[in-house]
Motif scaffolding. Structure first.
Motif, PDB file in Angstrom:
ATOM      1  N   ASP A  92       0.832  -1.216   0.000  1.00 51.23           N
ATOM      2  CA  ASP A  92       0.000   0.000   0.000  1.00 51.23           C
ATOM      3  C   ASP A  92       0.858   1.254   0.000  1.00 51.23           C
ATOM      4  N   GLU A  93       2.051   1.156   0.546  1.00 50.88           N
ATOM      5  CA  GLU A  93       3.003   2.282   0.563  1.00 50.88           C
ATOM      6  C   GLU A  93       4.410   1.740   0.674  1.00 50.88           C
ATOM      7  N   PHE A  94       5.373   2.452   0.093  1.00 53.38           N
ATOM      8  CA  PHE A  94       6.781   2.129   0.368  1.00 53.38           C
ATOM      9  C   PHE A  94       7.550   3.428   0.506  1.00 53.38           C
ATOM     10  N   ASP A  95       8.593   3.403   1.361  1.00 53.24           N
ATOM     11  CA  ASP A  95       9.386   4.615   1.596  1.00 53.24           C
ATOM     12  C   ASP A  95      10.793   4.450   0.992  1.00 53.24           C
ATOM     13  N   PRO A  96      11.667   5.417   1.111  1.00 51.64           N
ATOM     14  CA  PRO A  96      12.987   5.312   0.467  1.00 51.64           C
ATOM     15  C   PRO A  96      13.822   4.125   0.963  1.00 51.64           C
ATOM     16  N   GLU A  97      13.567   3.657   2.202  1.00 46.83           N
ATOM     17  CA  GLU A  97      14.305   2.480   2.715  1.00 46.83           C
ATOM     18  C   GLU A  97      13.622   1.174   2.303  1.00 46.83           C
ATOM     19  N   LEU A  98      12.556   1.276   1.528  1.00 43.73           N
ATOM     20  CA  LEU A  98      11.729   0.133   1.123  1.00 43.73           C
ATOM     21  C   LEU A  98      11.037  -0.519   2.326  1.00 43.73           C
ATOM     22  N   ALA A  99      10.758   0.310   3.351  1.00 39.46           N
ATOM     23  CA  ALA A  99       9.832  -0.124   4.403  1.00 39.46           C
ATOM     24  C   ALA A  99       8.423   0.029   3.821  1.00 39.46           C
ATOM     25  N   LEU A 100       7.521  -0.835   4.251  1.00 41.50           N
ATOM     26  CA  LEU A 100       6.199  -0.898   3.617  1.00 41.50           C
ATOM     27  C   LEU A 100       5.070  -0.760   4.624  1.00 41.50           C
ATOM     28  N   ILE A 101       3.926  -0.279   4.112  1.00 46.20           N
ATOM     29  CA  ILE A 101       2.649  -0.533   4.779  1.00 46.20           C
ATOM     30  C   ILE A 101       1.908  -1.518   3.894  1.00 46.20           C
ATOM     31  N   LYS A 102       1.433  -2.604   4.516  1.00 46.90           N
ATOM     32  CA  LYS A 102       0.638  -3.598   3.815  1.00 46.90           C
ATOM     33  C   LYS A 102      -0.602  -3.934   4.638  1.00 46.90           C
ATOM     34  N   GLY A 103      -1.554  -4.600   3.978  1.00 51.98           N
ATOM     35  CA  GLY A 103      -2.743  -5.048   4.690  1.00 51.98           C
ATOM     36  C   GLY A 103      -4.011  -4.360   4.227  1.00 51.98           C
ATOM     37  N   GLY A 104      -3.884  -3.540   3.167  1.00 55.50           N
ATOM     38  CA  GLY A 104      -5.083  -2.905   2.607  1.00 55.50           C
ATOM     39  C   GLY A 104      -6.108  -3.952   2.188  1.00 55.50           C
ATOM     40  N   GLY A 105      -5.613  -5.116   1.800  1.00 54.16           N
ATOM     41  CA  GLY A 105      -6.519  -6.203   1.404  1.00 54.16           C
ATOM     42  C   GLY A 105      -6.843  -7.134   2.563  1.00 54.16           C
ATOM     43  N   GLY A 106      -6.320  -6.827   3.734  1.00 54.13           N
ATOM     44  CA  GLY A 106      -6.658  -7.591   4.930  1.00 54.13           C
ATOM     45  C   GLY A 106      -5.885  -8.900   5.086  1.00 54.13           C
ATOM     46  N   ALA A 107      -4.807  -9.056   4.318  1.00 58.61           N
ATOM     47  CA  ALA A 107      -4.081 -10.342   4.362  1.00 58.61           C
ATOM     48  C   ALA A 107      -2.702 -10.196   5.008  1.00 58.61           C
ATOM     49  N   LEU A 108      -2.502  -9.125   5.794  1.00 62.96           N
ATOM     50  CA  LEU A 108      -1.155  -8.800   6.258  1.00 62.96           C
ATOM     51  C   LEU A 108      -0.490  -9.908   7.072  1.00 62.96           C
ATOM     52  N   LEU A 109      -1.288 -10.681   7.828  1.00 67.47           N
ATOM     53  CA  LEU A 109      -0.680 -11.691   8.700  1.00 67.47           C
ATOM     54  C   LEU A 109      -0.012 -12.795   7.880  1.00 67.47           C
ATOM     55  N   SER A 132       7.617   9.722   1.033  1.00 68.18           N
ATOM     56  CA  SER A 132       8.892   9.999   1.707  1.00 68.18           C
ATOM     57  C   SER A 132       8.830   9.516   3.158  1.00 68.18           C
ATOM     58  N   VAL A 133       7.641   9.601   3.754  1.00 68.90           N
ATOM     59  CA  VAL A 133       7.442   9.105   5.133  1.00 68.90           C
ATOM     60  C   VAL A 133       6.164   8.267   5.144  1.00 68.90           C
ATOM     61  N   LEU A 134       6.228   7.075   5.723  1.00 66.44           N
ATOM     62  CA  LEU A 134       5.047   6.203   5.766  1.00 66.44           C
ATOM     63  C   LEU A 134       3.926   6.823   6.615  1.00 66.44           C
ATOM     64  N   GLY A 135       2.692   6.478   6.299  1.00 66.77           N
ATOM     65  CA  GLY A 135       1.591   6.875   7.165  1.00 66.77           C
ATOM     66  C   GLY A 135       0.399   7.500   6.477  1.00 66.77           C
ATOM     67  N   ARG A 136       0.586   7.885   5.223  1.00 70.18           N
ATOM     68  CA  ARG A 136      -0.570   8.456   4.505  1.00 70.18           C
ATOM     69  C   ARG A 136      -1.664   7.391   4.387  1.00 70.18           C
ATOM     70  N   PHE A 137      -1.246   6.154   4.112  1.00 71.85           N
ATOM     71  CA  PHE A 137      -2.202   5.048   4.056  1.00 71.85           C
ATOM     72  C   PHE A 137      -2.439   4.557   5.496  1.00 71.85           C
ATOM     73  N   PRO A 138      -3.699   4.433   5.910  1.00 74.91           N
ATOM     74  CA  PRO A 138      -3.972   3.985   7.284  1.00 74.91           C
ATOM     75  C   PRO A 138      -3.313   2.627   7.561  1.00 74.91           C
ATOM     76  N   LEU A 139      -2.663   2.531   8.713  1.00 79.34           N
ATOM     77  CA  LEU A 139      -1.922   1.304   9.041  1.00 79.34           C
ATOM     78  C   LEU A 139      -2.884   0.213   9.525  1.00 79.34           C
ATOM     79  N   PRO A 140      -2.972  -0.899   8.773  1.00 77.39           N
ATOM     80  CA  PRO A 140      -3.842  -1.992   9.213  1.00 77.39           C
ATOM     81  C   PRO A 140      -3.192  -2.783  10.348  1.00 77.39           C
ATOM     82  N   VAL A 141      -4.011  -3.095  11.342  1.00 76.02           N
ATOM     83  CA  VAL A 141      -3.536  -3.894  12.478  1.00 76.02           C
ATOM     84  C   VAL A 141      -4.548  -5.016  12.684  1.00 76.02           C
ATOM     85  N   GLU A 142      -4.056  -6.250  12.716  1.00 81.46           N
ATOM     86  CA  GLU A 142      -4.962  -7.390  12.898  1.00 81.46           C
ATOM     87  C   GLU A 142      -5.105  -7.680  14.389  1.00 81.46           C
TER      88      GLU A 142
END
Ligand code: 5RP
Length: 262
Positions: A92-109, A132-142
């Motif tokens: 759902d998002e990636f930053d310059p270090e290639l850290a990601l936000i995932k789970g928009g589809g609900g499959a993050l686990l 440039s900084v993660l967080g624009r996409f809401p962070l999914p938490v299971e």
């Protein structure tokens, strides 16, 4: 045929098509979830059916497992496959270090378990997901359903002490009912807007009882393949920061696009 696809679908296809070049005969491969990953599964299916590619595939959701079987890819459980050579997934998002936000589809686990059980993770995406900084996409938490409101309250309290801009926590819905993951859990979406220290946020969240996993993927992704609507792709490597460019030919996908239209 490709002309009928939207530019964003072309971009997703281009990223997916280039990424499957990294799949070799005999590999054990993790299949991600989402619309970009679905292109990758279709492309891999073509190679399996028409090119004789032999792989052991592990899906990250029931949706992906179903699609994989439909396109001719046998899917086994992760424990049957053991360690994987490569996982290809969207983000759902990636930053310059290639850290990601995932789970928009609900499959993050399952996505995180599969990606961390792989030698290598390649993320396929379009440029709109770069931040440039993660967080624009809401962070999914299971979270587990038992006492989820208490878990939410603890999350809200915890967020107040972290370097994040927003604090809103929303239960993800599926129509009128709460969304359920493949494990029967719930998803809370955290509108953080800006995550100053993703590593800290990830560690702290995972200390809260009731949280199963969060959608921050840090030091997991090895390469991002960014597709464009005109077939150009950019490959960015984690660590070295090496960037290469390539071009995907849409003509070879005419059969695939025609099958989708049918
Ligand atoms: C699913 C995911 C997906 O990879 C992410 O939501 C991206 O999906 P899409 O390719 O459809 O934009 O993390 O849980």
């Amino acid at each position: 045929m490709a002309g009928q696809l939207s530019p964003i679908d072309k971009a997703k296809y281009a990223a997916a098509r280039r990424a499957i070049d990294f799949v070799e005969n005999g590999m054990r491969v993790g299949l991600g979830t989402g619309s970009t990953a679905a292109w990758m599964v279709r492309c891999l299916g073509t190679r399996v059916r028409e090119g004789g590619l032999k792989i052991t595939a592990v899906a990250t959701s029931t949706r992906t497992a179903e699609l994989a079987r439909q396109v001719g890819i046998d899917v086994v459980e992760l424990d049957e496959a053991g360690w994987l050579d490569l996982t290809i997934d969207g983000a759902d998002e990636f930053d310059p270090e290639l850290a990601l936000i995932k789970g928009g589809g609900g499959a993050l686990l399952q996505e995180k378990i599969v990606a961390t059980a792989s030698d290598r993770m390649i993320v396929i995406t379009d440029i709109a997901k770069e931040v440039s900084v993660l967080g624009r996409f809401p962070l999914p938490v299971e979270v587990i359903p038992f006492g989820w409101k208490a878990t939410r309250a603890l999350i809200e309290e915890t967020l107040a002490g972290l370097d994040v801009l927003g604090h809103e926590v929303t239960l993800r819905m599926d129509g009128d009912a709460p969304f359920r993951t493949d494990e029967g859990n719930l998803i809370l979406d955290l509108a953080l807007m800006r995550i100053g220290n993703p590593r800290q946020v990830s560690l702290v969240l995972n200390q809260i009882p009731g949280i199963v996993e969060n959608g921050l993927f840090i030091d997991i992704c090895d390469m991002v393949v960014i597709g464009n609507g005109d077939g150009r792709v950019e490959l960015r490597e984690a660590g070295t920061g090496k960037i290469t460019h390539d071009q995907v030919d849409f003509a070879e996908a005419d059969n695939l696009f025609r099958d989708l239209d049918a």
